[in-house]
Scaffold this motif. Structure first.
Motif, PDB file in Angstrom:
ATOM      1  N   PRO A 208       9.268  -3.516 -18.011  1.00 24.82           N
ATOM      2  CA  PRO A 208       9.682  -3.947 -16.671  1.00 24.82           C
ATOM      3  C   PRO A 208      10.926  -4.825 -16.648  1.00 24.82           C
ATOM      4  CG  PRO A 208       7.589  -4.961 -17.313  1.00 24.82           C
ATOM      5  CD  PRO A 208       7.898  -3.934 -18.338  1.00 24.82           C
ATOM      6  N   LYS A 209      11.037  -5.752 -17.599  1.00 24.88           N
ATOM      7  CA  LYS A 209      12.196  -6.662 -17.552  1.00 24.88           C
ATOM      8  C   LYS A 209      13.487  -5.894 -17.805  1.00 24.88           C
ATOM      9  CE  LYS A 209      10.129 -11.065 -18.291  1.00 24.88           C
ATOM     10  NZ  LYS A 209      10.262 -12.408 -18.816  1.00 24.88           N
ATOM     11  N   ARG A 210      13.424  -4.985 -18.761  1.00 28.51           N
ATOM     12  CA  ARG A 210      14.608  -4.193 -19.066  1.00 28.51           C
ATOM     13  C   ARG A 210      14.941  -3.292 -17.866  1.00 28.51           C
ATOM     14  NH1 ARG A 210      18.312  -2.884 -22.192  1.00 28.51           N
ATOM     15  NH2 ARG A 210      18.911  -0.729 -22.592  1.00 28.51           N
ATOM     16  N   LEU A 211      13.900  -2.733 -17.261  1.00 26.81           N
ATOM     17  CA  LEU A 211      14.117  -1.897 -16.075  1.00 26.81           C
ATOM     18  C   LEU A 211      14.821  -2.714 -14.982  1.00 26.81           C
ATOM     19  CD1 LEU A 211      11.614   0.604 -14.537  1.00 26.81           C
ATOM     20  CD2 LEU A 211      12.861  -0.939 -13.069  1.00 26.81           C
ATOM     21  N   GLY A 212      14.347  -3.931 -14.790  1.00 27.09           N
ATOM     22  CA  GLY A 212      14.949  -4.802 -13.776  1.00 27.09           C
ATOM     23  C   GLY A 212      16.415  -5.052 -14.058  1.00 27.09           C
TER      24      GLY A 212
ATOM     25  N   GLU B 291       0.845  -1.200   0.000  1.00 26.16           N
ATOM     26  CA  GLU B 291       0.000   0.000   0.000  1.00 26.16           C
ATOM     27  C   GLU B 291       0.882   1.252   0.000  1.00 26.16           C
ATOM     28  OE1 GLU B 291      -2.217  -1.033   3.526  1.00 26.16           O
ATOM     29  OE2 GLU B 291      -3.978  -1.384   2.299  1.00 26.16           O
ATOM     30  N   HIS B 292       0.406   2.286  -0.662  1.00 25.63           N
ATOM     31  CA  HIS B 292       1.156   3.549  -0.693  1.00 25.63           C
ATOM     32  C   HIS B 292       0.168   4.697  -0.924  1.00 25.63           C
ATOM     33  CE1 HIS B 292       0.503   3.880  -4.979  1.00 25.63           C
ATOM     34  NE2 HIS B 292       0.776   2.591  -5.064  1.00 25.63           N
ATOM     35  N   PRO B 293       0.586   5.911  -0.611  1.00 29.41           N
ATOM     36  CA  PRO B 293      -0.357   7.032  -0.722  1.00 29.41           C
ATOM     37  C   PRO B 293      -0.259   7.809  -2.037  1.00 29.41           C
ATOM     38  CG  PRO B 293       1.521   7.686   0.583  1.00 29.41           C
ATOM     39  CD  PRO B 293       1.808   6.302   0.080  1.00 29.41           C
ATOM     40  N   LEU B 294       0.390   7.263  -3.052  1.00 27.30           N
ATOM     41  CA  LEU B 294       0.534   8.009  -4.308  1.00 27.30           C
ATOM     42  C   LEU B 294      -0.779   7.969  -5.097  1.00 27.30           C
ATOM     43  CD1 LEU B 294       4.148   6.849  -5.231  1.00 27.30           C
ATOM     44  CD2 LEU B 294       3.426   8.925  -4.078  1.00 27.30           C
ATOM     45  N   CYS B 295      -0.898   8.890  -6.071  1.00 25.92           N
ATOM     46  CA  CYS B 295      -2.158   9.042  -6.816  1.00 25.92           C
ATOM     47  C   CYS B 295      -2.476   7.782  -7.645  1.00 25.92           C
ATOM     48  CB  CYS B 295      -2.058  10.215  -7.789  1.00 25.92           C
ATOM     49  SG  CYS B 295      -1.648  11.782  -7.037  1.00 25.92           S
ATOM     50  N   ALA B 296      -3.742   7.640  -7.975  1.00 21.93           N
ATOM     51  CA  ALA B 296      -4.149   6.543  -8.858  1.00 21.93           C
ATOM     52  C   ALA B 296      -3.432   6.714 -10.197  1.00 21.93           C
ATOM     53  CB  ALA B 296      -5.658   6.587  -9.061  1.00 21.93           C
ATOM     54  N   GLY B 297      -2.886   5.640 -10.705  1.00 20.24           N
ATOM     55  CA  GLY B 297      -2.226   5.675 -12.008  1.00 20.24           C
ATOM     56  C   GLY B 297      -0.816   6.242 -11.975  1.00 20.24           C
ATOM     57  N   CYS B 298      -0.295   6.518 -10.787  1.00 18.83           N
ATOM     58  CA  CYS B 298       1.049   7.096 -10.692  1.00 18.83           C
ATOM     59  C   CYS B 298       2.082   6.087 -11.182  1.00 18.83           C
ATOM     60  CB  CYS B 298       1.351   7.480  -9.249  1.00 18.83           C
ATOM     61  SG  CYS B 298       3.020   8.089  -9.026  1.00 18.83           S
ATOM     62  N   ALA B 299       2.802   6.456 -12.234  1.00 16.02           N
ATOM     63  CA  ALA B 299       3.794   5.522 -12.779  1.00 16.02           C
ATOM     64  C   ALA B 299       4.994   5.400 -11.853  1.00 16.02           C
ATOM     65  CB  ALA B 299       4.234   5.991 -14.160  1.00 16.02           C
ATOM     66  N   LEU B 300       5.178   6.398 -11.002  1.00 16.84           N
ATOM     67  CA  LEU B 300       6.279   6.336 -10.034  1.00 16.84           C
ATOM     68  C   LEU B 300       6.072   5.153  -9.075  1.00 16.84           C
ATOM     69  CD1 LEU B 300       7.564   9.468  -8.127  1.00 16.84           C
ATOM     70  CD2 LEU B 300       7.555   7.221  -7.095  1.00 16.84           C
ATOM     71  N   ALA B 301       4.811   4.945  -8.691  1.00 15.44           N
ATOM     72  CA  ALA B 301       4.518   3.848  -7.764  1.00 15.44           C
ATOM     73  C   ALA B 301       4.899   2.505  -8.395  1.00 15.44           C
ATOM     74  CB  ALA B 301       3.035   3.856  -7.393  1.00 15.44           C
ATOM     75  N   LEU B 302       4.556   2.360  -9.671  1.00 16.85           N
ATOM     76  CA  LEU B 302       4.909   1.110 -10.367  1.00 16.85           C
ATOM     77  C   LEU B 302       6.423   1.008 -10.511  1.00 16.85           C
ATOM     78  CD1 LEU B 302       4.275  -1.458 -11.940  1.00 16.85           C
ATOM     79  CD2 LEU B 302       3.915  -0.053 -13.975  1.00 16.85           C
ATOM     80  N   ALA B 303       7.063   2.132 -10.875  1.00 15.03           N
ATOM     81  CA  ALA B 303       8.519   2.117 -11.043  1.00 15.03           C
ATOM     82  C   ALA B 303       9.202   1.724  -9.736  1.00 15.03           C
ATOM     83  CB  ALA B 303       9.003   3.488 -11.500  1.00 15.03           C
ATOM     84  N   LEU B 304       8.711   2.259  -8.625  1.00 13.05           N
ATOM     85  CA  LEU B 304       9.313   1.934  -7.330  1.00 13.05           C
ATOM     86  C   LEU B 304       9.149   0.443  -7.025  1.00 13.05           C
ATOM     87  CD1 LEU B 304      10.656   2.703  -4.661  1.00 13.05           C
ATOM     88  CD2 LEU B 304       8.423   3.370  -3.784  1.00 13.05           C
ATOM     89  N   ARG B 305       7.970  -0.066  -7.318  1.00 14.96           N
ATOM     90  CA  ARG B 305       7.730  -1.494  -7.085  1.00 14.96           C
ATOM     91  C   ARG B 305       8.728  -2.336  -7.897  1.00 14.96           C
ATOM     92  NH1 ARG B 305       2.616  -5.113  -9.098  1.00 14.96           N
ATOM     93  NH2 ARG B 305       3.130  -6.953  -7.870  1.00 14.96           N
ATOM     94  N   LEU B 306       8.918  -1.957  -9.152  1.00 17.24           N
ATOM     95  CA  LEU B 306       9.816  -2.710 -10.020  1.00 17.24           C
ATOM     96  C   LEU B 306      11.271  -2.565  -9.566  1.00 17.24           C
ATOM     97  CD1 LEU B 306       8.229  -1.791 -13.492  1.00 17.24           C
ATOM     98  CD2 LEU B 306       7.945  -3.925 -12.210  1.00 17.24           C
ATOM     99  N   VAL B 307      11.632  -1.355  -9.153  1.00 16.29           N
ATOM    100  CA  VAL B 307      13.010  -1.142  -8.684  1.00 16.29           C
ATOM    101  C   VAL B 307      13.281  -2.004  -7.453  1.00 16.29           C
ATOM    102  CG1 VAL B 307      14.555   0.547  -7.593  1.00 16.29           C
ATOM    103  CG2 VAL B 307      13.275   1.185  -9.633  1.00 16.29           C
ATOM    104  N   LEU B 308      12.335  -1.996  -6.513  1.00 16.31           N
ATOM    105  CA  LEU B 308      12.539  -2.769  -5.282  1.00 16.31           C
ATOM    106  C   LEU B 308      12.672  -4.260  -5.586  1.00 16.31           C
ATOM    107  CD1 LEU B 308      10.068  -0.973  -2.854  1.00 16.31           C
ATOM    108  CD2 LEU B 308      12.557  -0.858  -2.810  1.00 16.31           C
ATOM    109  N   ALA B 309      11.924  -4.711  -6.577  1.00 16.71           N
ATOM    110  CA  ALA B 309      11.996  -6.136  -6.934  1.00 16.71           C
ATOM    111  C   ALA B 309      13.289  -6.466  -7.669  1.00 16.71           C
ATOM    112  CB  ALA B 309      10.796  -6.514  -7.797  1.00 16.71           C
ATOM    113  N   SER B 310      14.020  -5.449  -8.105  1.00 15.89           N
ATOM    114  CA  SER B 310      15.226  -5.690  -8.909  1.00 15.89           C
ATOM    115  C   SER B 310      16.519  -5.505  -8.126  1.00 15.89           C
ATOM    116  CB  SER B 310      15.258  -4.710 -10.094  1.00 15.89           C
ATOM    117  OG  SER B 310      14.017  -4.663 -10.734  1.00 15.89           O
ATOM    118  N   LEU B 311      16.426  -5.104  -6.867  1.00 16.98           N
ATOM    119  CA  LEU B 311      17.647  -4.862  -6.089  1.00 16.98           C
ATOM    120  C   LEU B 311      18.393  -6.177  -5.905  1.00 16.98           C
ATOM    121  CD1 LEU B 311      16.128  -2.493  -3.358  1.00 16.98           C
ATOM    122  CD2 LEU B 311      17.495  -1.829  -5.347  1.00 16.98           C
ATOM    123  N   PRO B 312      19.688  -6.187  -6.157  1.00 22.11           N
ATOM    124  CA  PRO B 312      20.411  -7.458  -6.052  1.00 22.11           C
ATOM    125  C   PRO B 312      20.493  -7.998  -4.634  1.00 22.11           C
ATOM    126  CG  PRO B 312      21.906  -5.664  -6.679  1.00 22.11           C
ATOM    127  CD  PRO B 312      20.525  -5.109  -6.708  1.00 22.11           C
TER     128      PRO B 312
END
Lengths: 200, 286
Positions: free
Chosen positions: B211-215, B47-68
């Motif tokens: 997402p895969k490339r971002l990861g 859960e997070h308080p960012l706006c609906a549709g915020c691409a930053l929220a998705l980017a953060l989720r993907l970044v966190l999943a990609s940390l080595p």
């Protein structure tokens, strides 16, 4: 606000209560403790803690991350001692596992958060609480908010220098100190049972 | 990381909220998970308080999943939309003053190297375009000049989004915004080129629509930062609230901007970083 003889008492004091330190309350030296803003011996403070906890309707322990997580042997030992003390009092345990300001809000039934400790206290009608294993800066914030908005009596068992913003604080608390406090509680409990039986 | 920090002390298992029990039993710590594993484990942010549709929220989720090594990663954030989400993340994070994130990250990384000489701790700056490109550019650039072993990730929503919509150096030229009603007069800053010229071993741009490339980019940027020096990633995060499109169209917006080349996907390597990545791809591992 009167700075002379300022006492750290249960609130609700006001929306933004002053830091007790700014009202002239100083932390105790080694081997001493604070009760309602006054420096006393550790024994006196322990005795008062026992009385407050045993006289409470809804005593509650708020263990923080320093003891909730098994990051060292000392943390585990302290956690065991706090659990034993809570069991001796018959107190509820509501954890503060970390300090995240939960979105959209915490479940006050099952956790406490330093940013809105009043929610958990109001929800569970907590009249006496014990902070243990909470990092000092978060404990200070929470204790001030509690004093500002609730009538809960706060006790802080601090591993460092103590907390002026708690109604009672012990400093340099190690596992053996918690065990000593548990013994004080058990003795008082036994004494009060004995006295009430004599009165029957 | 001391693995005890994610073990519950004996006696408290039955009072811990469900979320923490799930993080202990099924969290990402020490498991080397990635983008492909999303949906199969308890994530560090939900859960997070960012706006609906915020691409930053998705980017953060993907970044966190990609940390080595998520359990040994410390995020240094700064003021902005992203800072509202960092406080929800179940890993170490520090909120710095607006713009001094790379100075804080530098000190933190150096202190951790002294405190834990035999362990690798990844310090990752995650902040918005205002903190990195405008207000904090000085500390950002100097950390790059010094070749600090930190990764800087910019969540580029091209605007100061939560203060009413002022233009940033990353807003596109002619963008009409709430607080820039006559349109921006200057082009978007060329931050990847700045990073490359300032000495970053690796600089790349990406969007959460890939997402895969971002990861892959996040993972390799952090590994390069460990071994070689500063790295920079710029993630385009379309903002539906300020740029006035439907929240459901954020990813479409990201794809369209890449397709029509108004958001350029780039990658710069230093020779050492190139060699290092080739070694990884040949099976050098991390």
């Amino acid at each position: 606000m009167n700075r002379v003889n300022y006492q750290v008492m249960p609130g609700p004091e006001c929306y933004l209560p002053p830091a007790a330190a700014s009202m002239g309350v100083v932390l105790p030296d080694e081997g001493r403790a604070l009760v309602e803003g006054h420096i006393v011996t550790q024994e006196e403070a322990m005795s008062t803690i026992a009385e407050k906890l045993l006289g409470a309707k809804h005593p509650t322990f708020f263990p923080g991350p320093l003891i909730l997580w098994a990051w060292s042997e000392k943390a585990v030992e302290k956690a065991r001692a706090i659990k034993e003390m809570a069991d001796a009092v018959g107190a509820k345990i509501i954890p503060m596992p970390d300090y995240r300001p939960k979105y959209p809000m915490i479940d006050p039934e099952e956790e406490i958060n330093p940013n809105h400790p009043n929610l958990t206290i109001w929800h569970n009608k907590i009249d006496v609480c014990v902070f243990a294993g909470v990092h000092c800066h978060y404990a200070n914030i929470a204790l001030k908010i509690i004093r500002g908005g609730t009538d809960c009596y706060t006790i802080a068992l601090c591993g460092e220098y103590g907390h002026e913003d708690a109604m009672i604080t012990l400093r340099d608390v190690r596992a053996q100190d918690i065990k000593r406090l548990t013994e004080v509680i058990k003795k008082k409990q036994a004494y009060s049972i004995e006295t009430s039986l004599m009165n029957v | 990381m001391n693995k005890g920090i994610i073990e519950i002390s004996p006696g408290f298992e039955d009072v811990m909220p469900r979320e923490y029990i799930d993080l202990v039993n099924d969290g990402p710590y020490g498991r080397k998970l990635g983008i492909d594993d999303l949906g199969t484990f308890k994530e560090a942010i939900e859960e997070h308080p960012l706006c609906a549709g915020c691409a930053l929220a998705l980017a953060l989720r993907l970044v966190l999943a990609s940390l080595p090594a998520i359990e040994d990663t410390i995020i240094v954030g700064s003021t902005g939309c992203s800072s509202l989400a960092f406080s929800q993340v179940a890993i170490h994070n520090i909120h710095s003053l607006f713009g001094n994130q790379n100075a804080v990250a530098t000190g933190l990384k150096r202190a951790l190297q002294i405190r834990f000489p035999n362990k690798t701790k990844d310090v990752v700056v995650m902040a918005g375009d205002g903190a990195i490109g405008d207000i904090g550019l000085e500390t950002v650039m100097h950390s790059w000049f010094r070749g600090e072993n930190i990764t800087t990730i910019m969540f580029d929503n091209e605007i100061y989004a939560n203060t009413g919509g002022q233009e940033s150096c990353m807003s596109p030229k002619r963008a009409v915004l709430y607080m820039a009603p006559t349109g921006k007069k200057f082009p978007k800053a060329a931050m990847p080129e700045v990073a490359h010229a300032a000495g970053c071993a690796y600089a790349a741009t990406i969007t959460p629509a890939s997402p895969k490339r971002l990861g892959k980019i996040v993972n390799q940027a952090i590994l390069i930062a460990r071994e070689i020096g500063s790295t920079y990633i710029q993630i385009y995060c379309p903002c539906p609230t300020n740029f006035k499109f439907k929240p459901s169209e954020s990813l479409k917006m990201a794809k369209d901007r890449v397709k029509d080349e108004t958001y350029l996907i780039k990658e710069y390597f230093s020779p050492e970083a190139r060699e290092f990545v080739e070694g990884l791809e040949k099976g050098g591992g991390n």
